[in-house]
Design an enzyme around this catalytic site. Structure first.
Site, PDB file in Angstrom:
ATOM      1  N   MET A  28       0.779  -1.230   0.000  1.00 10.88           N
ATOM      2  CA  MET A  28       0.000   0.000   0.000  1.00 10.88           C
ATOM      3  C   MET A  28       0.813   1.284   0.000  1.00 10.88           C
ATOM      4  O   MET A  28       0.288   2.344  -0.339  1.00 10.88           O
ATOM      5  CB  MET A  28      -0.930   0.011   1.228  1.00 10.88           C
ATOM      6  CG  MET A  28      -1.774  -1.246   1.387  1.00 10.88           C
ATOM      7  SD  MET A  28      -2.917  -1.506   0.006  1.00 10.88           S
ATOM      8  CE  MET A  28      -4.316  -0.565   0.577  1.00 10.88           C
ATOM      9  N   GLY A  43       2.304   5.243  -2.861  1.00 12.12           N
ATOM     10  CA  GLY A  43       1.563   4.052  -3.233  1.00 12.12           C
ATOM     11  C   GLY A  43       0.070   4.310  -3.271  1.00 12.12           C
ATOM     12  O   GLY A  43      -0.391   5.347  -3.744  1.00 12.12           O
ATOM     13  N   HIS A  44      -0.697   3.371  -2.726  1.00 11.43           N
ATOM     14  CA  HIS A  44      -2.159   3.410  -2.830  1.00 11.43           C
ATOM     15  C   HIS A  44      -2.803   4.359  -1.820  1.00 11.43           C
ATOM     16  O   HIS A  44      -3.926   4.799  -2.018  1.00 11.43           O
ATOM     17  CB  HIS A  44      -2.694   1.990  -2.620  1.00 11.43           C
ATOM     18  CG  HIS A  44      -4.132   1.798  -2.995  1.00 11.43           C
ATOM     19  ND1 HIS A  44      -4.640   2.167  -4.224  1.00 11.43           N
ATOM     20  CD2 HIS A  44      -5.179   1.285  -2.296  1.00 11.43           C
ATOM     21  CE1 HIS A  44      -5.937   1.876  -4.274  1.00 11.43           C
ATOM     22  NE2 HIS A  44      -6.286   1.340  -3.110  1.00 11.43           N
ATOM     23  N   TRP A  45      -2.088   4.686  -0.756  1.00  8.52           N
ATOM     24  CA  TRP A  45      -2.651   5.487   0.336  1.00  8.52           C
ATOM     25  C   TRP A  45      -2.122   6.911   0.306  1.00  8.52           C
ATOM     26  O   TRP A  45      -1.456   7.353   1.230  1.00  8.52           O
ATOM     27  CB  TRP A  45      -2.295   4.848   1.677  1.00  8.52           C
ATOM     28  CG  TRP A  45      -3.164   3.702   2.078  1.00  8.52           C
ATOM     29  CD1 TRP A  45      -4.293   3.243   1.460  1.00  8.52           C
ATOM     30  CD2 TRP A  45      -2.972   2.859   3.219  1.00  8.52           C
ATOM     31  NE1 TRP A  45      -4.818   2.174   2.138  1.00  8.52           N
ATOM     32  CE2 TRP A  45      -4.035   1.921   3.218  1.00  8.52           C
ATOM     33  CE3 TRP A  45      -2.021   2.809   4.229  1.00  8.52           C
ATOM     34  CZ2 TRP A  45      -4.146   0.932   4.202  1.00  8.52           C
ATOM     35  CZ3 TRP A  45      -2.135   1.835   5.203  1.00  8.52           C
ATOM     36  CH2 TRP A  45      -3.197   0.904   5.186  1.00  8.52           C
TER      37      TRP A  45
END
Length: 276
Positions: free
Chosen positions: A173, A254-256
């Site tokens: 993440m 990343g994703h967060w």
């Protein structure tokens, strides 16, 4: 009495009888946060570094725990298509009595935000999207390394411990492991114990790419340059599809994005909310 893992707000009861949990703070223009689908996800856990800044800036912030997550009900005898999430979020906001709002959503929450903007354009003033779902066919998501890691962790016979959950967050993440603090791991791990597998097993999110041109409201997008969960083809699909969208690609992210680059996210989001 055991302390609850995250703050408890208020509940509303839908016509179906399901109870939805939400945190409702501040006064002013309404901003609704919609969290993603990860294990142990909920409104507060996803956005605890963000929503207080918006409250302090003069906004009314509503964080909804999606059906199947957090402190909201988790029925095990239904399927969980995108339409269900859209309908239950809309009904929750109707019960609370808000008619116009900005939606901020990441991952599954981003797909729900897109779905709401398509189904109820009169209610959605603006969109803030962080690597939203709903812009690819499902097989494309499962080609991503983060999704392969998620399958390895959550579908193996080995129990998911707090340590394994933390390792998944770090490897899948984010780029900077230091942002995955023990508090986040512990609250997500405790919330994960409340979930049943039905929501993940039956979740269906359609590819909305062909309908993105219908969205007319102003939109702001964030996408981590090191995203491991969502195919980067989604960037151009959103840019070309949503006419009034400004896209920010965040390096070393990343994703967060709202966790890993919280100051940037808060600053850019507030500027968008205040000035468009």
């Amino acid at each position: 009495m055991t302390a609850k893992p995250v703050p408890e707000g208020r509940y509303v009861t839908l016509q179906s009888g399901y109870k939805m949990h939400l945190i409702d703070q501040g006064r002013g223009p309404v901003v609704v946060f919609l969290h993603g689908s990860g294990s142990g996800a909920c409104g507060h856990s996803n956005f605890k570094h963000n929503y207080p800044e918006l409250v302090a800036a003069g906004f009314r912030v509503i964080l909804i725990d999606l059906l199947g997550y957090g402190y909201s009900d988790k029925p095990a005898d239904i399927d969980y298509p995108l339409e269900l999430f859209v309908a239950t979020v809309k009904e929750t906001l109707d019960i609370v009595g808000v008619e116009r709002y900005t939606l901020i959503g990441n991952s599954l929450g981003g797909a729900i935000a897109l779905g709401l903007a398509l189904a109820h354009p009169q209610a959605v003033e603006k969109l803030v999207l962080m690597a939203p779902g709903g812009v690819e066919d499902q097989p494309e998501y499962f080609k991503m390394p983060g999704m392969a890691l998620m399958k390895e962790v959550f579908m193996s016979a080995e129990p998911v411990t707090a340590a394994r959950l933390k390792d998944f967050f770090i490897r899948g993440m984010v780029v900077d492991p230091s942002v995955v603090d023990e508090q986040t791991v512990n609250e997500r791990f405790q919330l994960m114990q409340l979930q049943n597998p039905q929501v993940v097993r039956t979740m269906k999110v359609p590819n909305l790419t062909q309908r993105l041109h219908e969205i007319q409201c102003p939109a702001l997008g964030f996408w981590g340059a090191d995203e491991k969960m969502m195919p980067e083809s989604g960037i151009l699909k959103l840019v070309h599809g949503v006419k009034n969208l400004r896209m920010i690609v965040v390096p070393r992210c990343g994703h967060w994005v709202m966790v890993e680059h919280r100051e940037l996210f808060n600053r850019m989001t507030l500027d968008f909310l205040q000035h468009g």
